[in-house]
Design a protein around this motif. Structure first.
Motif, PDB file in Angstrom:
ATOM      1  N   TYR A   1      56.916 -23.433 112.948  1.00 47.02           N
ATOM      2  CA  TYR A   1      56.774 -23.204 111.393  1.00 47.02           C
ATOM      3  C   TYR A   1      58.006 -22.809 111.059  1.00 47.02           C
ATOM      4  N   LYS A   2      58.891 -22.250 112.085  1.00 46.74           N
ATOM      5  CA  LYS A   2      60.385 -21.548 111.640  1.00 46.74           C
ATOM      6  C   LYS A   2      61.235 -22.988 111.175  1.00 46.74           C
ATOM      7  N   GLU A   3      61.150 -23.879 112.252  1.00 47.88           N
ATOM      8  CA  GLU A   3      61.743 -25.248 112.054  1.00 47.88           C
ATOM      9  C   GLU A   3      61.384 -25.846 110.668  1.00 47.88           C
ATOM     10  N   SER A   4      60.063 -25.810 110.071  1.00 45.59           N
ATOM     11  CA  SER A   4      59.686 -26.556 109.065  1.00 45.59           C
ATOM     12  C   SER A   4      60.391 -25.988 107.715  1.00 45.59           C
ATOM     13  N   ILE A   5      60.615 -24.501 107.856  1.00 45.11           N
ATOM     14  CA  ILE A   5      61.187 -23.951 106.808  1.00 45.11           C
ATOM     15  C   ILE A   5      62.425 -23.824 106.892  1.00 45.11           C
ATOM     16  N   ASP A   6      63.079 -24.081 107.881  1.00 46.33           N
ATOM     17  CA  ASP A   6      64.700 -24.363 107.821  1.00 46.33           C
ATOM     18  C   ASP A   6      65.012 -25.598 107.391  1.00 46.33           C
ATOM     19  N   TYR A   7      63.955 -26.497 107.683  1.00 43.90           N
ATOM     20  CA  TYR A   7      64.261 -28.028 107.174  1.00 43.90           C
ATOM     21  C   TYR A   7      64.100 -28.113 105.666  1.00 43.90           C
ATOM     22  N   VAL A   8      62.952 -27.491 105.155  1.00 43.28           N
ATOM     23  CA  VAL A   8      62.843 -27.380 103.779  1.00 43.28           C
ATOM     24  C   VAL A   8      63.822 -26.646 103.042  1.00 43.28           C
ATOM     25  N   ASN A   9      64.220 -25.791 103.394  1.00 39.03           N
ATOM     26  CA  ASN A   9      65.646 -25.002 102.800  1.00 39.03           C
ATOM     27  C   ASN A   9      66.743 -25.559 102.679  1.00 39.03           C
ATOM     28  N   ASN A  10      66.936 -26.441 103.822  1.00 40.76           N
ATOM     29  CA  ASN A  10      68.466 -27.082 104.149  1.00 40.76           C
ATOM     30  C   ASN A  10      68.358 -28.782 103.847  1.00 40.76           C
ATOM     31  N   ASN A  11      67.079 -29.151 103.394  1.00 44.36           N
ATOM     32  CA  ASN A  11      67.193 -30.736 102.843  1.00 44.36           C
ATOM     33  C   ASN A  11      66.045 -30.658 101.844  1.00 44.36           C
ATOM     34  N   ILE A  12      66.682 -30.209 100.731  1.00 44.64           N
ATOM     35  CA  ILE A  12      65.731 -29.910  99.554  1.00 44.64           C
ATOM     36  C   ILE A  12      65.205 -31.159  99.056  1.00 44.64           C
ATOM     37  N   ASP A  13      65.996 -32.311  98.541  1.00 47.01           N
ATOM     38  CA  ASP A  13      65.578 -33.756  98.178  1.00 47.01           C
ATOM     39  C   ASP A  13      64.396 -34.169  98.920  1.00 47.01           C
ATOM     40  N   ALA A  14      64.800 -34.435 100.294  1.00 52.93           N
ATOM     41  CA  ALA A  14      63.392 -34.877 101.090  1.00 52.93           C
ATOM     42  C   ALA A  14      62.469 -34.028 101.221  1.00 52.93           C
ATOM     43  N   ALA A  15      62.835 -32.825 101.465  1.00 53.70           N
ATOM     44  CA  ALA A  15      61.384 -31.846 101.534  1.00 53.70           C
ATOM     45  C   ALA A  15      60.414 -31.956 100.320  1.00 53.70           C
ATOM     46  N   ALA A  16      61.306 -32.034  98.989  1.00 53.91           N
ATOM     47  CA  ALA A  16      60.655 -32.099  97.854  1.00 53.91           C
ATOM     48  C   ALA A  16      59.601 -33.251  97.683  1.00 53.91           C
ATOM     49  N   GLU A  17      59.985 -34.673  98.318  1.00 53.53           N
ATOM     50  CA  GLU A  17      58.895 -35.521  98.485  1.00 53.53           C
ATOM     51  C   GLU A  17      57.772 -35.231  99.511  1.00 53.53           C
ATOM     52  N   LEU A  18      57.937 -34.541 100.440  1.00 47.64           N
ATOM     53  CA  LEU A  18      57.106 -34.286 101.412  1.00 47.64           C
ATOM     54  C   LEU A  18      56.012 -33.038 100.915  1.00 47.64           C
ATOM     55  N   VAL A  19      56.817 -32.351 100.162  1.00 49.09           N
ATOM     56  CA  VAL A  19      55.676 -31.195  99.365  1.00 49.09           C
ATOM     57  C   VAL A  19      54.776 -31.920  98.359  1.00 49.09           C
ATOM     58  N   ALA A  20      55.392 -33.033  97.599  1.00 49.21           N
ATOM     59  CA  ALA A  20      54.722 -33.521  96.530  1.00 49.21           C
ATOM     60  C   ALA A  20      53.574 -34.558  97.128  1.00 49.21           C
ATOM     61  N   GLY A  21      53.966 -35.075  98.188  1.00 48.61           N
ATOM     62  CA  GLY A  21      53.164 -35.932  99.017  1.00 48.61           C
ATOM     63  C   GLY A  21      52.002 -35.409  99.521  1.00 48.61           C
ATOM     64  N   TYR A  22      51.998 -34.177  99.680  1.00 52.11           N
ATOM     65  CA  TYR A  22      50.833 -33.349 100.194  1.00 52.11           C
ATOM     66  C   TYR A  22      49.975 -32.620  99.192  1.00 52.11           C
ATOM     67  N   GLY A  23      50.445 -32.840  98.138  1.00 48.10           N
ATOM     68  CA  GLY A  23      49.843 -32.207  96.612  1.00 48.10           C
ATOM     69  C   GLY A  23      49.854 -30.669  96.742  1.00 48.10           C
ATOM     70  N   ILE A  24      51.157 -30.172  97.282  1.00 48.05           N
ATOM     71  CA  ILE A  24      51.506 -28.588  97.290  1.00 48.05           C
ATOM     72  C   ILE A  24      51.897 -28.435  95.842  1.00 48.05           C
ATOM     73  N   THR A  25      52.755 -29.323  95.328  1.00 50.73           N
ATOM     74  CA  THR A  25      53.142 -29.367  93.977  1.00 50.73           C
ATOM     75  C   THR A  25      52.858 -30.578  93.224  1.00 50.73           C
ATOM     76  N   PRO A  26      52.843 -30.328  91.971  1.00 46.17           N
ATOM     77  CA  PRO A  26      52.238 -31.586  91.121  1.00 46.17           C
ATOM     78  C   PRO A  26      53.264 -32.655  91.345  1.00 46.17           C
ATOM     79  N   SER A  27      54.626 -32.584  91.380  1.00 50.26           N
ATOM     80  CA  SER A  27      55.545 -33.712  91.430  1.00 50.26           C
ATOM     81  C   SER A  27      56.873 -33.440  92.396  1.00 50.26           C
ATOM     82  N   ALA A  28      57.517 -34.289  92.776  1.00 51.82           N
ATOM     83  CA  ALA A  28      58.625 -34.092  93.574  1.00 51.82           C
ATOM     84  C   ALA A  28      59.701 -33.472  93.009  1.00 51.82           C
ATOM     85  N   GLY A  29      59.910 -33.690  91.649  1.00 44.65           N
ATOM     86  CA  GLY A  29      60.869 -33.036  90.610  1.00 44.65           C
ATOM     87  C   GLY A  29      60.721 -31.635  90.508  1.00 44.65           C
TER      88      GLY A  29
END
Length: 362
Positions: free
Chosen positions: A283-311
């Protein structure tokens, strides 16, 4: 979404390994078991890295039944979910089953009836559940700090501090939950009395956003990504006026604004401490990744339906105050926050402050 490990597949791999041990060394690299196959059944951490080492007398290692709440609470887990699906070799523990939920009540039910082992959930729900289940759960980590923002509509620029809210009506989602108690505490500690100096009107987040965008209301408090979406759709007429987390820190009350807690069933912790340790690492590694790789993480977040879109996710991630706090640091951070909530309304924490048994800090 669920992911299950088939027992028959595991037995097949075990048989292949035993046969390989008895046969001469393979000269063809394709004869060796694949990395993906071994990753699903064998932790990638060396036993010496795990607390107390593995228990050789224990039964089969169970899967971790993980629950992630959509919205800001689940954003930090996006890379963990991706690793479960696509990169199990990158995990400390490779045997997860997860579901994504839309409401805290679903997590409460799953943890109570034993269908969920670990969940990311609202921090005030965690303490309520602890009191309700007679210590049946423990908080094992903090996942995010504050995700609330006070917005100003109609192209206004007059709100820049909590004091600037005097004489205004703040529309807010989250009545009877973290947002209400946080707002009341922030106003009170800033010298503003609800009803005399400022009014609070509660409603649904989507309804509040629509009224803010139409110019019907001037001021609203919303969490990300709802706040992020409203700013984007406002096209310059809606702005972030106050970051509530920053305003909370400016009070210098000694507490941190902690909105997401990671909770595990006490029975699971006691039976499988190594798996809990491995989850915390993942979980710690996941949070570090999201904080440090915003563009790629945004695609993942949207892909899992956690937010409405990557933008929206891309704009929301920096506003979520994603963090990882565990152990004694987690205890001090969240215990003071519970004290602040209790001072506003004892019902916010289930009627009483929790004892130290709520915290898992090995």
């Amino acid at each position: 979404m669920k992911h299950y490990k088939l027992l028959s597949l595991l037995l097949t791999f075990a048989l292949l390994f035993s046969l390989a041990a008895c046969a001469p060394a393979a000269t063809d690299p394709t004869d060796a078991p694949t990395e993906e196959a071994t990753a699903t059944v064998t932790p990638t951490k060396a036993p010496a890295d795990e607390p107390n080492g593995p228990d050789e007398t224990a039964g089969p290692v169970p899967e971790i039944r993980l629950a992630v709440l959509s919205g800001p609470t689940g954003i930090g887990a996006a890379k963990l979910l991706d690793n479960i699906d696509n990169n199990p070799a990158d995990l400390s523990f490779g045997n997860y089953d997860y579901n994504i939920y839309t409401d805290n009540s679903e997590l409460v039910a799953g943890l109570t009836n034993g269908e969920i082992d670990i969940a990311t959930m609202a921090s005030n729900m965690a303490v309520n559940l602890y009191n309700k289940t007679n210590s049946g759960v423990k908080i094992i980590a903090v996942g995010t700090l504050g995700v609330l923002h006070i917005l100003e509509g109609s192209g206004g620029t007059s709100i820049n501090s909590v004091e600037d809210l005097r004489g205004k009506t703040i529309y807010s989602a989250g009545q009877g939950a973290n947002p209400e108690y946080i707002l009341r505490y922030l106003l009170q500690e800033s010298g503003l009395e609800v009803g005399a100096d400022v009014e609070i009107a509660f409603g649904d987040a989507s309804e509040i956003s629509a009224k803010l965008l139409s110019g019907e209301i001037e001021c609203a408090m919303l969490p990300v990504p709802a706040a992020t979406a409203a700013i984007a759709k406002g096209e310059g007429k809606v702005r972030q006026a106050i970051d509530v987390t920053e305003a909370w820190d400016e009070l210098q009350s000694g507490s941190q604004l902690v909105m997401t807690a990671v909770v595990a069933r006490t029975e699971f912790i006691e039976n499988y401490p190594e798996q809990v340790y491995s989850f915390l690492s993942d979980y710690k590694e996941s949070i570090d990744y999201v904080n440090n790789n915003i563009d790629a993480a945004a695609e993942l977040v949207a892909g899992y339906g956690i937010t409405p879109s990557a933008g929206i996710a891309k704009q929301a991630i920096p506003q979520c105050h994603l963090t990882f706090i565990a152990g004694n640091d987690m205890v001090s951070a969240i215990s003071d926050y519970f004290t602040a909530l209790y001072a506003i309304d004892p019902a916010s924490v289930g009627g009483s402050l929790p004892d130290d048994g709520i915290y898992y800090a090995p």
